[in-house]
Write a protein that holds these residues in place. Sequence first.
Motif, mmCIF file in Angstrom:
data_model
loop_
_atom_site.group_PDB
_atom_site.id
_atom_site.type_symbol
_atom_site.label_atom_id
_atom_site.label_comp_id
_atom_site.label_asym_id
_atom_site.label_seq_id
_atom_site.Cartn_x
_atom_site.Cartn_y
_atom_site.Cartn_z
ATOM 1 N N ILE B 13 44.205 40.434 31.130
ATOM 2 C CA ILE B 13 45.514 39.840 31.390
ATOM 3 C C ILE B 13 45.557 38.443 30.798
ATOM 4 O O ILE B 13 44.537 37.890 30.379
ATOM 5 N N GLN B 14 46.756 37.875 30.791
ATOM 6 C CA GLN B 14 46.934 36.515 30.328
ATOM 7 C C GLN B 14 46.843 35.556 31.509
ATOM 8 O O GLN B 14 47.177 35.904 32.652
ATOM 9 N N GLU B 15 46.411 34.354 31.212
ATOM 10 C CA GLU B 15 46.359 33.320 32.239
ATOM 11 C C GLU B 15 47.722 33.181 32.909
ATOM 12 O O GLU B 15 48.775 33.206 32.232
ATOM 13 N N GLY B 16 47.722 33.043 34.220
ATOM 14 C CA GLY B 16 48.977 32.898 34.954
ATOM 15 C C GLY B 16 49.483 34.198 35.542
ATOM 16 O O GLY B 16 50.273 34.186 36.492
ATOM 17 N N GLU B 17 49.035 35.312 34.968
ATOM 18 C CA GLU B 17 49.451 36.604 35.501
ATOM 19 C C GLU B 17 48.624 36.941 36.746
ATOM 20 O O GLU B 17 47.595 36.341 37.014
ATOM 21 N N ASN B 18 49.110 37.945 37.467
ATOM 22 C CA ASN B 18 48.374 38.438 38.630
ATOM 23 C C ASN B 18 47.477 39.601 38.224
ATOM 24 O O ASN B 18 47.818 40.366 37.317
ATOM 25 N N ALA B 19 46.350 39.711 38.897
ATOM 26 C CA ALA B 19 45.413 40.816 38.638
ATOM 27 C C ALA B 19 45.229 41.602 39.931
ATOM 28 O O ALA B 19 44.978 41.014 40.987
ATOM 29 N N THR B 20 45.370 42.913 39.829
ATOM 30 C CA THR B 20 45.162 43.773 40.990
ATOM 31 C C THR B 20 44.056 44.776 40.705
ATOM 32 O O THR B 20 44.079 45.455 39.677
ATOM 33 N N MET B 21 43.106 44.825 41.615
ATOM 34 C CA MET B 21 42.001 45.770 41.505
ATOM 35 C C MET B 21 41.961 46.619 42.758
ATOM 36 O O MET B 21 42.211 46.114 43.847
ATOM 37 N N ASN B 22 41.647 47.888 42.585
ATOM 38 C CA ASN B 22 41.642 48.822 43.697
ATOM 39 C C ASN B 22 40.258 49.411 43.923
ATOM 40 O O ASN B 22 39.456 49.530 42.994
ATOM 41 N N CYS B 23 40.017 49.760 45.168
ATOM 42 C CA CYS B 23 38.713 50.292 45.552
ATOM 43 C C CYS B 23 38.940 51.425 46.549
ATOM 44 O O CYS B 23 39.755 51.284 47.465
ATOM 45 N N SER B 24 38.245 52.538 46.345
ATOM 46 C CA SER B 24 38.288 53.621 47.317
ATOM 47 C C SER B 24 36.874 53.887 47.811
ATOM 48 O O SER B 24 35.907 53.659 47.078
ATOM 49 N N TYR B 25 36.780 54.358 49.045
ATOM 50 C CA TYR B 25 35.473 54.633 49.614
ATOM 51 C C TYR B 25 35.530 55.938 50.400
ATOM 52 O O TYR B 25 36.605 56.527 50.567
ATOM 53 N N LYS B 26 34.378 56.386 50.880
ATOM 54 C CA LYS B 26 34.336 57.749 51.419
ATOM 55 C C LYS B 26 34.081 57.837 52.913
ATOM 56 O O LYS B 26 34.538 58.777 53.557
ATOM 57 N N THR B 27 33.328 56.911 53.475
ATOM 58 C CA THR B 27 32.953 57.044 54.874
ATOM 59 C C THR B 27 33.662 55.995 55.727
ATOM 60 O O THR B 27 34.304 55.085 55.208
ATOM 61 N N SER B 28 33.537 56.115 57.040
ATOM 62 C CA SER B 28 34.098 55.098 57.920
ATOM 63 C C SER B 28 33.308 53.797 57.748
ATOM 64 O O SER B 28 32.120 53.820 57.412
ATOM 65 N N ILE B 29 33.979 52.704 57.961
ATOM 66 C CA ILE B 29 33.369 51.400 57.714
ATOM 67 C C ILE B 29 33.620 50.449 58.865
ATOM 68 O O ILE B 29 34.528 50.641 59.680
ATOM 69 N N ASN B 30 32.801 49.423 58.921
ATOM 70 C CA ASN B 30 33.021 48.327 59.844
ATOM 71 C C ASN B 30 33.826 47.230 59.159
ATOM 72 O O ASN B 30 34.703 46.608 59.756
ATOM 73 N N ASN B 31 33.497 46.973 57.917
ATOM 74 C CA ASN B 31 34.234 45.987 57.139
ATOM 75 C C ASN B 31 34.079 46.287 55.658
ATOM 76 O O ASN B 31 33.197 47.083 55.268
ATOM 77 N N LEU B 32 34.916 45.675 54.868
ATOM 78 C CA LEU B 32 34.854 45.812 53.430
ATOM 79 C C LEU B 32 34.855 44.411 52.838
ATOM 80 O O LEU B 32 35.585 43.528 53.306
ATOM 81 N N GLN B 33 34.028 44.219 51.834
ATOM 82 C CA GLN B 33 33.873 42.889 51.253
ATOM 83 C C GLN B 33 34.098 42.961 49.749
ATOM 84 O O GLN B 33 33.822 43.977 49.120
#
Lengths: 111, 112
Positions: B13-33
């Motif tokens: 992307i260009q400076e100043g734009e927003n960046a979106t990243m996605n993450c998927s997981y499989k099991t139950s979790i306590n937290n995500l970092q």
Amino acid sequence: GAGVSQSPSNKVTEKGKDVELRCDPISGHTALYWYRQSLGQGLEFLIYFQGNSAPDKSGLPSDRFSAERTGGSVSTLTIQRTQQEDSAVYLCASRALNEQFFGPGTRLTVL
Amino acid sequence: SQQGEEDPQALSIQEGENATMNCSYKTSINNLQWYRQNSGRGLVHLILIRSNEREKHSGRLRVTLDTSKKSSSLLITASRAADTASYFCATDRDTGRRALTFGSGTRLQVQP
């Protein structure tokens, strides 16, 4: 205060040789982890130490890998008879509550 | 084994734009970092979101978590060239050893 430190930062070795990687965790952190990161990949869990309990070695890829933690502080990861597929960055982390603090890693290259 | 899958694998992307990243997981979790990694070396902790939270902000970072879909997103607003790095999500199941399970990462390139 000081963060997690690792040494050496880079290690080049020949296939078949043994290597030792060192980790100095943050003082007071009882949990210590070793991870391995192959090129362009995420981190893979190797081994976990918690206080004086027996370590969780379930992530070690083969019996050539071993680790110890002396005095509940410094840890050494040993790889015997290194293979080319062992080439990776080896990262150590220590944990306080929910957050793991990572060292800068050791880049291991096996020729 | 890696639990998470991240997309995109690479983002430019260009400076100043927003960046979106996605993450998927499989099991139950306590937290995500979310972690950032520069030059393939040490990881820097960015933000932690607990399983009972849906959104969290820290500076220019916004993280969402949808436990029903087992997915999370990281939004970096007003990106800077210094944001260029690899970004990883990691899940903590809060059981046993509590080793983090990492996704494969998104390589973000911010063009000045």
